[in-house]
Design a protein around this motif. Structure first.
Motif, mmCIF file in Angstrom:
data_model
loop_
_atom_site.group_PDB
_atom_site.id
_atom_site.type_symbol
_atom_site.label_atom_id
_atom_site.label_comp_id
_atom_site.label_asym_id
_atom_site.label_seq_id
_atom_site.Cartn_x
_atom_site.Cartn_y
_atom_site.Cartn_z
ATOM 1 N N GLN A 1 39.707 42.977 43.223
ATOM 2 C CA GLN A 1 39.564 42.142 42.023
ATOM 3 C C GLN A 1 40.449 40.889 42.074
ATOM 4 O O GLN A 1 39.985 39.779 41.800
ATOM 5 C CB GLN A 1 39.885 42.968 40.770
ATOM 6 C CG GLN A 1 39.600 42.236 39.464
ATOM 7 C CD GLN A 1 39.855 43.107 38.237
ATOM 8 O OE1 GLN A 1 40.535 44.125 38.310
ATOM 9 N NE2 GLN A 1 39.295 42.716 37.104
ATOM 10 N N LYS A 2 41.718 41.048 42.453
ATOM 11 C CA LYS A 2 42.628 39.896 42.510
ATOM 12 C C LYS A 2 42.190 38.899 43.568
ATOM 13 O O LYS A 2 42.218 37.688 43.349
ATOM 14 C CB LYS A 2 44.063 40.365 42.812
ATOM 15 C CG LYS A 2 44.796 40.849 41.574
ATOM 16 C CD LYS A 2 46.270 41.101 41.852
ATOM 17 C CE LYS A 2 46.988 41.531 40.582
ATOM 18 N NZ LYS A 2 47.986 42.575 40.823
ATOM 19 N N ASN B 1 39.093 36.940 42.374
ATOM 20 C CA ASN B 1 39.442 36.006 41.302
ATOM 21 C C ASN B 1 40.261 34.832 41.832
ATOM 22 O O ASN B 1 40.065 33.695 41.406
ATOM 23 C CB ASN B 1 40.164 36.729 40.163
ATOM 24 C CG ASN B 1 39.189 37.374 39.187
ATOM 25 O OD1 ASN B 1 38.837 36.792 38.162
ATOM 26 N ND2 ASN B 1 38.706 38.578 39.518
ATOM 27 N N HIS C 1 32.468 38.080 40.598
ATOM 28 C CA HIS C 1 32.597 39.528 40.863
ATOM 29 C C HIS C 1 31.790 40.189 39.740
ATOM 30 O O HIS C 1 32.336 40.573 38.719
ATOM 31 C CB HIS C 1 34.100 39.839 40.808
ATOM 32 C CG HIS C 1 34.466 41.270 41.049
ATOM 33 N ND1 HIS C 1 35.626 41.828 40.535
ATOM 34 C CD2 HIS C 1 33.854 42.266 41.731
ATOM 35 C CE1 HIS C 1 35.713 43.100 40.905
ATOM 36 N NE2 HIS C 1 34.652 43.394 41.621
ATOM 37 N N TRP D 1 37.606 45.712 33.936
ATOM 38 C CA TRP D 1 36.642 44.647 34.284
ATOM 39 C C TRP D 1 36.429 43.717 33.081
ATOM 40 O O TRP D 1 35.927 42.615 33.229
ATOM 41 C CB TRP D 1 35.301 45.216 34.747
ATOM 42 C CG TRP D 1 35.437 46.457 35.587
ATOM 43 C CD1 TRP D 1 34.796 47.646 35.420
ATOM 44 C CD2 TRP D 1 36.290 46.645 36.732
ATOM 45 N NE1 TRP D 1 35.206 48.554 36.360
ATOM 46 C CE2 TRP D 1 36.118 47.974 37.179
ATOM 47 C CE3 TRP D 1 37.190 45.822 37.411
ATOM 48 C CZ2 TRP D 1 36.805 48.500 38.274
ATOM 49 C CZ3 TRP D 1 37.882 46.352 38.507
ATOM 50 C CH2 TRP D 1 37.688 47.666 38.935
ATOM 51 N N ASN E 1 42.639 37.363 32.116
ATOM 52 C CA ASN E 1 43.334 37.510 33.399
ATOM 53 C C ASN E 1 42.408 37.515 34.607
ATOM 54 O O ASN E 1 42.817 37.142 35.706
ATOM 55 C CB ASN E 1 44.175 38.792 33.390
ATOM 56 C CG ASN E 1 45.281 38.729 32.358
ATOM 57 O OD1 ASN E 1 46.064 37.785 32.355
ATOM 58 N ND2 ASN E 1 45.327 39.697 31.462
ATOM 59 N N PHE E 2 41.171 37.965 34.400
ATOM 60 C CA PHE E 2 40.201 38.026 35.506
ATOM 61 C C PHE E 2 38.882 37.380 35.078
ATOM 62 O O PHE E 2 37.887 38.076 34.843
ATOM 63 C CB PHE E 2 39.976 39.483 35.937
ATOM 64 C CG PHE E 2 41.211 40.132 36.510
ATOM 65 C CD1 PHE E 2 41.674 39.785 37.773
ATOM 66 C CD2 PHE E 2 41.910 41.096 35.789
ATOM 67 C CE1 PHE E 2 42.816 40.383 38.305
ATOM 68 C CE2 PHE E 2 43.055 41.690 36.313
ATOM 69 C CZ PHE E 2 43.510 41.336 37.576
ATOM 70 N N THR F 1 35.440 38.274 36.900
ATOM 71 C CA THR F 1 34.959 39.664 36.945
ATOM 72 C C THR F 1 34.190 40.011 35.669
ATOM 73 O O THR F 1 34.662 39.721 34.573
ATOM 74 C CB THR F 1 36.149 40.650 37.072
ATOM 75 O OG1 THR F 1 36.872 40.366 38.271
ATOM 76 C CG2 THR F 1 35.671 42.098 37.112
#
Length: 408
Positions: A123-124, A127, A133, A143, A148-149, A152
């Motif tokens: 994930q990181k 991103n 994603h 998710w 922060n993401f 995703t």
């Protein structure tokens, strides 16, 4: 020497002129890496082998679906190049495959990657690289964290929401129950556990045992024996298919008769119920958001007819009783819709924008009343479920469509 230089000059002039000539058309068309006039490249990672290989059909169905789409002319005239790799349900292998897809295959986006641990591991990276994603095949809550993401977006109803729905049912139907929980010792199992605790609140003392298992274990049979010996009368089976089937079978062998729940990821007739024994699954409760392809009530339903025709033509070897196949199909329908809405603007940014603006989108594979909804601050497409009970040879829905959203 002069001659050669004038030759070079001619080529340069021609190529500059050529780039002007194609300018008007490309003004409306915008591409990032992985997209051209001819194709769209999508990357995928699924466990085709290893302890969770039952989920491999997610990838097989999506490959078959894009083959069908490509034979019909593609999406907005572009063929889909779907590249899917095996990670054997190993996070380290998933990292390796993700790098390969992004850096070597140069995909436009990653889509329908399966497994909580595998997705957590990449994930990181995705991103940081600003690679979409999309539609993660896992119900973990992480998710849905656009702050922060931002790249995703999840897909499955959250495991916490699902667990809350079971807890509410237990509080209503078995308020004095003694609960035993079997859970996978990773983010998947812990998310289920958190949802259960949140919804039981001050009644969490109803839980008499929480038994974790590792995916490397050959069997969970001893855990089931321990639960029975503690006098539990409610059994919650938060397991992946292989272990869910072992547990159901062992409960029956011990002649233990608790009120049983099994997680939505382990409702497959083909991979869980039949291996456990249909007679041993009677009365088990779970929850669903997609139509069950083996349920005769959908036999003339247009969405299901389309699914059966698709399987018959493109994947005759896949069982209609395989719920993972249905999961794959459901997600690929949403992905195809998002790509269609992108039109000729196939940038990663626009792909995210379209994926995060689905409003009450209905598709023929979802249960009536369940809709796909996303927004800039909502990266959880499906947040509704309906309870069901295994009776005879099939799952029967009961009650109304429930929201598992948590209200503090």
């Amino acid at each position: 020497m002069l001659k050669m230089r004038s030759h070079l000059l001619v080529i340069t002039v021609v190529s500059v002129v050529a780039s002007f000539v194609v300018q008007p058309a490309s003004a409306q068309k915008k591409y990032d890496v992985g997209a051209t006039d001819a194709e769209i490249k999508l990357g995928n990672i699924v466990p085709y082998s290893g302890p969770a290989s039952a989920f491999g059909s997610v990838g097989k169905v999506q490959a078959g679906f894009f083959k069908m789409i490509n034979e019909q002319g593609g999406i907005n005239g572009r063929k889909i190049n779907y590249i899917s790799y095996d990670d054997a349900y190993s996070p380290a292998k998933a990292v390796e495959q993700a790098r390969k897809l992004v850096e070597n295959d140069e995909v436009l986006a990653m889509f329908a990657i399966l497994g909580t641990a595998s997705n957590s591991a990449i994930q990181k990276y995705l991103n940081a690289k600003k690679v979409p994603h999309l539609f993660v095949v896992s119900g973990a809550t992480r998710w849905n964290d656009p702050k922060n993401f931002p790249w995703t977006i999840g897909y499955l109803p959250s495991y916490q929401a699902e667990a809350r729905i079971y807890a509410k049912y237990i509080l209503r139907e078995r308020p004095n129950g003694r609960i035993a929980v079997l859970y996978q010792n990773d983010d998947l199992g812990k998310d289920y556990l958190k949802g259960l605790h949140d919804a039981l609140g001050d009644k969490a003392s109803m839980i008499v045992i929480e038994e974790p298992y590792e995916i490397s274990q050959p069997t969970v049979e001893s855990s089931i024996a321990k639960m029975k010996s503690l006098g539990a009368d409610v059994f919650i089976n938060f397991s992946t298919p292989r272990f869910a089937a072992q547990a159901i079978k062992k409960v029956a062998e011990l002649n233990w008769k608790p009120l049983q729940f099994v997680s939505n990821i382990s409702i497959s007739n083909a991979n869980v119920i039949r291996p456990a024994g249909i007679e041993n699954a009677q009365g088990i409760i779970s929850a669903a958001y997609v139509k069950d392809p083996t349920d005769p009530q959908w036999d003339s339903d247009p969405g299901m007819v389309a699914y059966h025709q698709f399987l018959a033509k493109y994947l005759p070897e896949v069982s209609r009783a395989d719920s993972s196949a249905m999961t794959g199909y459901n997600i690929v329908l949403t992905m195809a819709e998002v790509l269609k809405r992108c039109g000729d603007n196939l940038t990663r940014e626009n792909l995210m924008k379209q994926a995060a603006s689905l409003k009450d989108f209905e598709q023929g594979s979802l249960l009536p009343g369940i809709k796909v909804n996303t927004g800039p601050t909502d990266h959880a497409p499906i947040e509704q479920l309906q309870l069901m009970r295994f009776q005879g040879a099939q799952w029967n829905l009961f009650g109304e469509v429930l929201s598992g959203e948590f209200h503090h």
